[in-house]
Scaffold this motif. Structure first.
Motif, short mmCIF file in Angstrom:
data_model
loop_
_atom_site.label_atom_id
_atom_site.label_comp_id
_atom_site.label_asym_id
_atom_site.label_seq_id
_atom_site.Cartn_x
_atom_site.Cartn_y
_atom_site.Cartn_z
N MET A 1 -29.47 78.10 -5.76
CA MET A 1 -29.47 77.61 -4.38
C MET A 1 -28.05 77.59 -3.79
O MET A 1 -27.81 76.95 -2.78
CB MET A 1 -30.07 76.21 -4.32
N SER A 2 -27.15 78.29 -4.50
CA SER A 2 -25.77 78.24 -3.98
C SER A 2 -25.62 79.16 -2.77
O SER A 2 -26.32 80.16 -2.65
CB SER A 2 -24.78 78.65 -5.07
N LYS A 3 -24.68 78.78 -1.92
CA LYS A 3 -24.43 79.60 -0.73
C LYS A 3 -23.55 80.78 -1.10
O LYS A 3 -22.65 80.66 -1.93
CB LYS A 3 -23.70 78.77 0.32
N LYS A 4 -23.79 81.91 -0.44
CA LYS A 4 -22.96 83.08 -0.66
C LYS A 4 -21.64 82.88 0.09
O LYS A 4 -21.64 82.26 1.15
CB LYS A 4 -23.67 84.29 -0.06
N GLY A 5 -20.54 83.39 -0.47
CA GLY A 5 -19.27 83.26 0.22
C GLY A 5 -19.31 83.93 1.58
O GLY A 5 -19.97 84.95 1.75
N LEU A 6 -18.62 83.33 2.54
CA LEU A 6 -18.65 83.84 3.92
C LEU A 6 -17.36 84.63 4.22
O LEU A 6 -16.26 84.10 4.06
CB LEU A 6 -18.77 82.65 4.88
N PRO A 7 -17.47 85.88 4.67
CA PRO A 7 -16.27 86.61 5.05
C PRO A 7 -15.73 86.16 6.42
O PRO A 7 -16.50 86.04 7.37
CB PRO A 7 -16.72 88.06 5.10
N VAL A 193 -28.86 76.85 3.44
CA VAL A 193 -29.46 77.06 2.13
C VAL A 193 -29.82 75.67 1.60
O VAL A 193 -28.96 74.78 1.58
CB VAL A 193 -28.45 77.75 1.15
N PRO A 194 -31.10 75.43 1.22
CA PRO A 194 -31.48 74.09 0.74
C PRO A 194 -30.57 73.64 -0.41
O PRO A 194 -30.20 74.45 -1.26
CB PRO A 194 -32.92 74.29 0.26
N THR A 195 -30.25 72.37 -0.41
CA THR A 195 -29.30 71.86 -1.40
C THR A 195 -30.01 71.21 -2.60
O THR A 195 -29.36 70.71 -3.50
CB THR A 195 -28.37 70.82 -0.73
N SER A 196 -31.35 71.17 -2.56
CA SER A 196 -32.08 70.59 -3.70
C SER A 196 -33.47 71.21 -3.78
O SER A 196 -33.95 71.80 -2.80
CB SER A 196 -32.20 69.07 -3.52
N GLU A 197 -34.10 71.01 -4.93
CA GLU A 197 -35.46 71.54 -5.14
C GLU A 197 -36.45 70.88 -4.19
O GLU A 197 -37.34 71.54 -3.66
CB GLU A 197 -35.92 71.30 -6.59
N ASP A 198 -36.30 69.54 -3.96
CA ASP A 198 -37.30 68.86 -3.12
C ASP A 198 -37.22 69.34 -1.66
O ASP A 198 -38.24 69.49 -0.99
CB ASP A 198 -37.23 67.32 -3.25
N ILE A 199 -36.02 69.62 -1.17
CA ILE A 199 -35.92 70.14 0.20
C ILE A 199 -36.45 71.58 0.23
O ILE A 199 -37.16 71.97 1.14
CB ILE A 199 -34.45 70.09 0.72
N LYS A 200 -36.12 72.32 -0.79
CA LYS A 200 -36.58 73.72 -0.86
C LYS A 200 -38.11 73.78 -0.81
O LYS A 200 -38.70 74.61 -0.12
CB LYS A 200 -36.05 74.37 -2.13
N GLU A 201 -38.77 72.84 -1.53
CA GLU A 201 -40.24 72.81 -1.55
C GLU A 201 -40.81 72.58 -0.16
O GLU A 201 -41.81 73.17 0.22
CB GLU A 201 -40.73 71.70 -2.49
N ILE A 202 -40.19 71.70 0.61
CA ILE A 202 -40.66 71.41 1.97
C ILE A 202 -40.58 72.70 2.80
O ILE A 202 -41.46 73.00 3.60
CB ILE A 202 -39.81 70.31 2.64
N LEU A 203 -39.50 73.45 2.61
CA LEU A 203 -39.27 74.63 3.47
C LEU A 203 -40.05 75.87 3.03
O LEU A 203 -40.30 76.75 3.85
CB LEU A 203 -37.77 74.94 3.52
N ASP A 204 -40.42 75.90 1.76
CA ASP A 204 -41.11 77.11 1.27
C ASP A 204 -42.52 77.24 1.84
O ASP A 204 -43.21 76.28 2.09
CB ASP A 204 -41.17 77.11 -0.26
#
Ligand code: 5GP
Length: 204
Positions: A1-7, A193-204
């Motif tokens: 769930m990590s964010k990709k580096g931003l150019p 990018v969701p920062t945790s599994e529980d937030i990711k579940e809500i958004l999926d």
């Protein structure tokens, strides 16, 4: 769930204070790393190999170009400059944001390939001020100063290729403006990018 580096892509006509601005930015943003370019231009006093640039011969530059090692390259003034894929990937894979200092041609190439990033143009308050700064720097011949002013004028014309234009009246203020842009852009909905599994579940 990590964010990709931003150019973060920064351009500025020569003598606009870009180098100082970028140095301060790196100090203020520990997650930001510079993508060190390759160049055929001669090393200036105070510069270091591998830090400011990888200083290479024309032959070495051409060999890298042939091997498709460059994301983009351009001829600026009389010399070649290029961003290698490696200079970006080595930081990006670790999640760092990357700072790319490019001329307008490099920006044009990246825009054509829809390269994601924040595109920022730093401008001098006036051509007169830019000329003064170039002369004060004392690293260029009269002919090179003339050429840089001419190129600078062309660069200003391409301002619509950028997302942001900042006039560098004072370096600290310019750095603050860039920091504000980076913070806002990093909070953009499209980059969430969701920062945790529980937030990711809500958004999926
Ligand atoms: P300088 O010789 O003053 O360090 O840089 C001259 C110009 O080349 C600047 O506008 C700088 O941003 C640009 N430049 C530096 N590295 C690159 C690069 O890798 N690609 C492109 N396209 N321009 C670069």
């Amino acid at each position: 769930m990590s964010k990709k580096g931003l150019p973060i892509i920064i351009s500025a006509p020569s003598g606009t204070g870009k180098t100082t601005t970028c140095k301060r930015l790196i100090e203020r943003l520990p997650n930001l790393k510079i993508a060190t370019s390759h160049t055929t231009r001669k090393i200036r006093e105070g510069e270091s190999e591998g830090i400011d640039y990888y200083f290479v011969s024309q032959e070495e530059f051409e060999a890298k170009r042939e091997k498709n090692d460059f994301l983009e390259w351009a001829q600026v003034h009389t010399e070649y400059y290029g961003t290698s894929f490696e200079s970006i990937e080595k930081h990006r894979q670790k999640g760092f944001d990357i700072l790319l200092e490019l001329d307008v041609q490099g920006v044009g190439s990246l825009r054509k390939m829809d390269f994601e990033g924040i595109y920022i143009l730093i401008l001098p308050p006036s051509i007169e001020e830019m000329t003064k700064r170039l002369k004060k720097r004392g690293t260029e011949t009269e002919e090179s100063i003339e050429r840089r002013i001419k190129t600078g004028k062309e660069e200003i014309k391409s301002y619509k290729n950028y997302d942001y234009v900042i006039t560098n009246f004072e370096v600290e203020e310019t750095v603050e403006s860039i920091l504000a842009i980076v913070r806002a852009e990093k909070s953009s909905v499209s980059r969430y990018v969701p920062t945790s599994e529980d937030i990711k579940e809500i958004l999926d």
